[in-house]
Design an enzyme around this catalytic site. Structure first.
Site, mmCIF file in Angstrom:
data_model
loop_
_atom_site.group_PDB
_atom_site.id
_atom_site.type_symbol
_atom_site.label_atom_id
_atom_site.label_comp_id
_atom_site.label_asym_id
_atom_site.label_seq_id
_atom_site.Cartn_x
_atom_site.Cartn_y
_atom_site.Cartn_z
ATOM 1 N N GLU A 1 -28.598 -16.899 -19.098
ATOM 2 C CA GLU A 1 -27.151 -17.024 -19.303
ATOM 3 C C GLU A 1 -26.778 -18.457 -19.700
ATOM 4 O OE1 GLU A 1 -24.804 -15.260 -19.914
ATOM 5 O OE2 GLU A 1 -22.991 -16.363 -19.409
ATOM 6 N N GLU B 1 -23.491 -20.325 -27.628
ATOM 7 C CA GLU B 1 -22.192 -19.795 -28.045
ATOM 8 C C GLU B 1 -21.172 -20.878 -28.332
ATOM 9 O OE1 GLU B 1 -21.412 -17.054 -24.655
ATOM 10 O OE2 GLU B 1 -20.870 -15.662 -26.244
ATOM 11 N N LYS C 1 -24.777 -19.446 -23.088
ATOM 12 C CA LYS C 1 -23.502 -20.181 -23.061
ATOM 13 C C LYS C 1 -23.583 -21.400 -23.979
ATOM 14 C CE LYS C 1 -21.297 -18.159 -21.837
ATOM 15 N NZ LYS C 1 -21.077 -16.806 -21.402
ATOM 16 N N HIS D 1 -47.537 -20.414 -22.008
ATOM 17 C CA HIS D 1 -48.061 -19.381 -22.910
ATOM 18 C C HIS D 1 -47.459 -19.489 -24.310
ATOM 19 C CE1 HIS D 1 -50.114 -17.637 -19.518
ATOM 20 N NE2 HIS D 1 -48.977 -17.634 -18.844
ATOM 21 N N TRP E 1 -1.144 -5.260 -13.081
ATOM 22 C CA TRP E 1 -2.549 -5.007 -13.452
ATOM 23 C C TRP E 1 -3.087 -4.159 -12.310
ATOM 24 C CZ3 TRP E 1 -7.587 -5.967 -11.810
ATOM 25 C CH2 TRP E 1 -8.563 -5.981 -12.798
ATOM 26 N N ARG F 1 -1.813 -13.082 -19.248
ATOM 27 C CA ARG F 1 -2.590 -12.882 -18.021
ATOM 28 C C ARG F 1 -3.227 -11.492 -17.968
ATOM 29 N NH1 ARG F 1 -0.742 -16.463 -14.034
ATOM 30 N NH2 ARG F 1 -1.296 -15.016 -12.395
ATOM 31 N N ASN G 1 2.481 -9.630 -6.036
ATOM 32 C CA ASN G 1 1.129 -9.929 -6.525
ATOM 33 C C ASN G 1 0.234 -10.078 -5.307
ATOM 34 O OD1 ASN G 1 2.155 -10.084 -9.059
ATOM 35 N ND2 ASN G 1 1.791 -12.276 -9.341
ATOM 36 N N GLY G 2 -0.995 -9.605 -5.388
ATOM 37 C CA GLY G 2 -1.921 -9.741 -4.266
ATOM 38 C C GLY G 2 -2.378 -8.383 -3.785
ATOM 39 N N CYS H 1 -1.391 -9.881 -12.306
ATOM 40 C CA CYS H 1 0.022 -9.487 -12.300
ATOM 41 C C CYS H 1 0.924 -10.717 -12.514
ATOM 42 C CB CYS H 1 0.383 -8.844 -10.979
ATOM 43 S SG CYS H 1 -0.681 -7.463 -10.566
ATOM 44 N N LYS I 1 -14.092 -11.494 -28.982
ATOM 45 C CA LYS I 1 -14.007 -11.254 -27.537
ATOM 46 C C LYS I 1 -14.442 -9.843 -27.185
ATOM 47 C CE LYS I 1 -13.181 -12.586 -23.399
ATOM 48 N NZ LYS I 1 -14.251 -13.402 -22.820
HETATM 49 C C1 AGP Z 1 -20.293 -13.693 -23.580
HETATM 50 O O1 AGP Z 1 -20.019 -15.031 -23.495
HETATM 51 C C2 AGP Z 1 -20.235 -13.128 -24.918
HETATM 52 N N1 AGP Z 1 -18.983 -13.342 -25.517
HETATM 53 C C3 AGP Z 1 -20.878 -11.790 -25.140
HETATM 54 O O2 AGP Z 1 -22.244 -11.949 -24.939
HETATM 55 C C4 AGP Z 1 -20.403 -10.624 -24.275
HETATM 56 O O3 AGP Z 1 -20.826 -10.790 -22.959
HETATM 57 C C5 AGP Z 1 -20.949 -9.307 -24.858
HETATM 58 O O4 AGP Z 1 -20.444 -9.132 -26.159
HETATM 59 C C6 AGP Z 1 -20.615 -8.107 -24.010
HETATM 60 O O5 AGP Z 1 -19.254 -7.921 -23.916
HETATM 61 P P1 AGP Z 1 -18.632 -6.991 -22.814
HETATM 62 O O6 AGP Z 1 -19.001 -7.558 -21.488
HETATM 63 O O7 AGP Z 1 -17.166 -7.008 -23.092
HETATM 64 O O8 AGP Z 1 -19.229 -5.616 -22.997
#
Ligand code: AGP
Length: 616
Positions: free
Chosen positions: A489, A496, A493, A512, A79, A27, A105-106, A2, A611
């Site tokens: 993960e 990416e 990262k 293996h 939000w 935000r 907010n909160g 918010c 995104k």
């Molecule tokens: C994460 O860093 C990525 N940008 C990507 O793997 C993402 O997590 C994936 O596309 C899923 O997106 P979502 O969580 O919006 O469904």
């Protein structure tokens, strides 16, 4: 999430409020509104409240037709937390007589009790929000005090929770009363008057000398100046901070990029996702669940479906859903699940995890699962998103809008939310005692502080490790159990944001096949925190070391032995193994970012990535 803005002075308030709200749009929000003080024709002032669901631009065009002169007002972007996004739930909220308006907010943790008490005393509520209790509490106190600032002080003393609050009252024209606890409030005096905002970006055009209000401090804004007081009403003189950020920096909260800003927001994400979730008697409270206790009790199989980082949060969840609730749990990439013929019955729970709430494969899998008769529960960061709308119930991750394409704080919000769900399932099925659930819930909350320590203390060791990793062509991430989930993960990262090829393996799988990759200088990054499989991970690392690998470990504080086999050690605080994914993923996020910067990459907008992935 918010945003708050307020102005009182010698200029049109509506323009300043709209400008401030627009600045805070990044935000994330679902509705916006303002309350403007106007001198009525009869000489008596009134408050006009104008609210809209949707973008600030919509509110702005409605305000274009607003012709009354107003030099004092408050505004907000909401939000949704308590209550769906709607005009009635948008801020500002008003007292019964409409002469007091508040933006907040909160979260008010005791809002249900306060609302009931206020209703018993005759107050009528017009929204589902927790915020509205402030308007009515201030109204009551104002009736006795006749002083807005004193009434705000009295009202907040009855509230448990977090608040950044600004209030106006038609009977005190030109005054804005402000309070703060655990939610940011910035105040400044510009040439045209006094400003309040929840984000410095909303007022840096007016002034660069601001006061960052501390918890339990109050401020009374008038066109003439600002008076600061403590909770007893005694005058105080808070420190003035000079802000020399440009707009871009302000939006990033002073950080060089959104990725770093969002990594640093993670302690707050943990706290916000947990706030108000456990009652005093140890019962978990997930009111947006959409499933009855009986339906939850009947669940005998869980599928977590998701993509990318969200899928990795699912890998973490599998361990606790099976470990705590003893329900078989499978984790599947949504893009695979939807094309299979999984075993689904009415007692199957499908948990769809999606930061954006609109990933095409995840949505398609939700639809498919529902047709096949499963109950579907969504975990998402975006209120009202398709995943939220199409699921039977939803937990919002409270990460706020995430701007960097690579998910960081959303991931932490997802893990915490999935752990809440696992705890709830365990409670409903009597697999964990209330005492144990309460202890785990508390330790889950403690990770906020532990993340903060990592952020404060680990930057040197992470930078050194990044210097070793950045020149490589490829890297291997390993771990076991919870550590394996985090290794996946960590590798994603790094790929990416740095474009460095990285793979993750359960450490026991090394011999293996992947061990063939190891040659002198090859980076192996291991999650080697203290856990039941710690010794096994160490043995695997010795095998890598013997072949010349550069070994980087995320290890538990106090583990001096690990230095014998690791070239670089990033220490993190000791936590129960089930919570290690929350802490161990933080250094790996920072490592990926540092390596990317060393390789000259744009960490916020990596090439080829979007995104939200709305194509299948
Ligand atoms: C994460 O860093 C990525 N940008 C990507 O793997 C993402 O997590 C994936 O596309 C899923 O997106 P979502 O969580 O919006 O469904």
């Amino acid at each position: 999430m918010c945003g708050i803005i307020g102005f009182t002075g010698r200029s049109q308030a509506k323009d300043i409020l709209v400008e401030g709200l627009t600045r805070m749009e990044y935000r994330g929000y679902d509705s916006a509104g303002v309350a403007l003080e106007v001198a009525g024709a009869d000489g008596e002032a009134r408050l006009d409240v104008i609210r809209r669901v949707g973008k600030v631009a919509g509110l702005a065009s409605e305000l274009e037709g607003y012709k009354d002169e107003s030099t004092c007002g408050i505004g907000h972007t909401r939000w949704a937390t308590h209550g769906r996004p709607s005009t009635a739930n948008a801020h500002p909220h008003t007292s019964c007589d409409g002469r007091i308006a508040v933006v907040h907010n909160g979260i008010v943790e005791n809002f249900a009790e306060l609302r009931e008490e206020l209703q018993d005393r005759g107050h009528e509520f017009k929204s589902d929000t927790d915020t509205e209790v402030f308007a009515h509490l201030i109204e009551e106190a104002y009736g006795c005090e006749g002083d807005l600032m004193a009434a705000v002080r009295e009202a907040v003393s009855q509230v448990a929770g977090a608040y950044g609050l600004a209030a106006v009252c038609a009977d005190e024209p030109g005054t804005i009363a402000v309070a703060r606890k655990d939610s940011p409030i910035i105040i400044g005096m510009g040439e045209m008057g006094a400003y309040v905002a929840s984000d410095v970006i909303a007022l840096i055009d007016a002034t660069r000398d601001v006061v960052v209000l501390a918890d339990d401090q109050f401020a009374k804004l008038t066109p003439e100046g600002i008076e600061y007081t403590d909770s007893e009403g005694r005058a105080i003189q808070p420190e003035v901070t000079h802000v020399d950020w440009d707009l871009d920096m302000a939006e990033k909260g002073g950080y060089p990029d959104f990725m770093l800003k969002e990594i640093h927001e993670q302690p707050r994400v943990v706290r916000d996702t947990l706030v108000g979730r456990m009652s005093a008697n140890g019962e978990l409270d997930i009111d947006e669940l959409g499933l009855s206790l009986q339906e939850l009790n009947d669940i005998d199989r869980v599928y977590v479906i998701a993509c990318g980082t969200s899928y990795h949060a699912g890998l973490v969840a599998k361990n606790v859903i099976e470990g705590w609730a003893r329900i078989p749990c499978e984790v599947e990439a949504a893009s695979e699940f939807r094309y299979r013929d999984p075993i689904i019955t009415p007692s199957t729970l499908v948990v769809a995890v999606s930061q954006s709430g609109e990933t095409a494969d995840t949505l398609a899998a939700i639809r498919d699962a529902r047709i096949k008769g499963a109950k579907v529960f969504g975990i998402t960061n975006v209120v009202g998103s398709p995943v939220a709308r199409e699921s039977d119930g939803v937990i919002y991750t409270k990460a706020n809008k995430e701007i960097a394409v690579a998910s960081t704080k959303s991931f932490i919000g997802q893990i915490v939310s999935l752990m809440l769900l696992a705890l709830l399932l365990a409670q409903v099925k009597y697999r964990l005692s209330t005492k144990t659930a309460r202890m785990l819930f508390r330790e889950l909350g403690d990770t906020a502080e532990q993340i903060q320590r990592i952020l404060d203390e680990s930057s040197d060791s992470i930078h050194e490790a990044a210097e070793a990793v950045a020149p490589a062509h490829s890297a291997l991430f390993v771990g076991r159990g919870m550590g394996a989930a985090i290794a996946y993960e960590g590798a994603l990262k790094l790929k990416e944001v740095s474009y460095l090829h990285a793979e993750a393996y359960a450490a026991g799988e090394m011999k293996h096949g992947p061990i063939a990759l190891i040659e002198p200088g090859f980076p192996v990054i291991a999650v080697a925190t203290k856990s039941p499989t710690y010794d096994k991970v160490v043995s695997n690392l010795m095998e890598c070391r013997a072949r010349g690998a550069v070994v980087v470990t995320v290890a538990t504080e106090g583990d001096e032995e690990i230095k014998k086999i690791a070239d670089h050690v990033i220490y993190i605080p000791q936590v129960r193994d089930c919570f290690s994914p929350i802490t161990a993923s933080v250094p790996l996020q920072l490592l990926a970012r540092e390596a990317a910067l060393l390789r000259g990459c744009d960490v916020d907008q990596p090439r080829n990535l979007a995104k939200s992935v709305t194509v299948e």
